[in-house]
Design a protein around this motif. Structure first.
Motif, PDB file in Angstrom:
ATOM      1  N   HIS A  67      42.046  40.345  -3.394  1.00 12.36           N
ATOM      2  CA  HIS A  67      41.410  41.386  -2.584  1.00 12.36           C
ATOM      3  C   HIS A  67      39.897  41.374  -2.743  1.00 12.36           C
ATOM      4  O   HIS A  67      39.163  41.623  -1.779  1.00 12.36           O
ATOM      5  N   GLN A  93      41.144  47.021   1.381  1.00 11.05           N
ATOM      6  CA  GLN A  93      41.443  46.182   0.226  1.00 11.05           C
ATOM      7  C   GLN A  93      40.697  46.645  -1.025  1.00 11.05           C
ATOM      8  O   GLN A  93      41.198  46.482  -2.134  1.00 11.05           O
ATOM      9  N   ARG A 146      42.775  47.525  -4.258  1.00 17.64           N
ATOM     10  CA  ARG A 146      42.383  46.896  -5.519  1.00 17.64           C
ATOM     11  C   ARG A 146      42.217  47.946  -6.616  1.00 17.64           C
ATOM     12  O   ARG A 146      42.642  47.743  -7.759  1.00 17.64           O
TER      13      ARG A 146
END
Length: 206
Positions: free
Chosen positions: A36, A66, A70
């Motif tokens: 990511h 993302q 993450r």
């Protein structure tokens, strides 16, 4: 009586079900956090290389989504008391036989040449090389748009293979749900990016 027993057992099972150091749950969290991070990086790069609003909007959406995911993955590792990096853990080893490039998941095995070498020495499926990132950083306009869409297409194919692996192998319900959500969202974005490439007179690589 049975209902009461079931109600007692589930919280107890959840409380004790901290994933092991090298479990699929932990391995996916570590690998996907790295995966990511590169998607976020590429998305920020292309926003500075083009004024095309559809590409800039897609890049903004990918970066935000993302980066948030993450944070969730790294947060779970903290919650489980597990390290965010294992220097001696080959990338994708948590997937077992499917961990060497995503073969059998998305037809991604042919893209192994586009992988980035990870600390363990293995290739992470779909990741751009340093040379490809450098090219993206110097491209302008339509060239930057096409390269970004091609690199992100490869990246998403690798991400989908990884997320499918977690949806199948991970035991943490919230992580499996997140992984399946990644599969669904990134497949939709793959369709969108193929259309965006076609409108720019190009197509996905390989």
């Amino acid at each position: 009586m049975a209902a009461a027993a079931n109600g007692d057992d589930r919280p107890a099972a959840r409380a004790s079900a901290v994933p092991a150091l090298r479990s699929p749950d932990a391995g996916f969290a570590r690998d996907m956090a790295v995966h990511h991070q590169q998607a976020v990086e590429m998305s920020f790069i292309v926003r500075d290389r083009t004024q095309d609003e559809p590409v800039r909007t897609l890049a903004y959406d990918i970066a935000n989504t993302q980066a948030n995911q993450r944070g969730m993955l790294l947060g779970w590792l903290d919650l489980w008391g597990l390290p965010k990096v294992l220097a001696d853990e080959p990338a994708m080893s948590w997937m077992g036989d499917g961990g060497d490039g995503g073969d059998g998941h998305s037809g991604h095995g042919g893209h192994s040449g586009h992988g980035a070498v990870q600390p363990g020495g293995a290739l992470m499926p779909g990741m751009a090389t340093k040379e490809e990132l450098a090219r993206l950083g110097t491209a302008q306009g339509r060239d930057a748009e096409v390269l970004y869409l091609q690199l992100m297409t490869d990246h998403h194919k690798g991400g989908v293979a990884m997320a499918r692996g977690c949806a199948k192998l991970c035991t943490t319900p919230a992580e499996r749900e997140l992984a399946q959500g990644m599969v669904d969202a990134q497949q939709a974005e793959l369709t969108l990016m193929a259309d965006m490439l076609a409108k720019r007179g190009s197509a996905p690589r390989g």
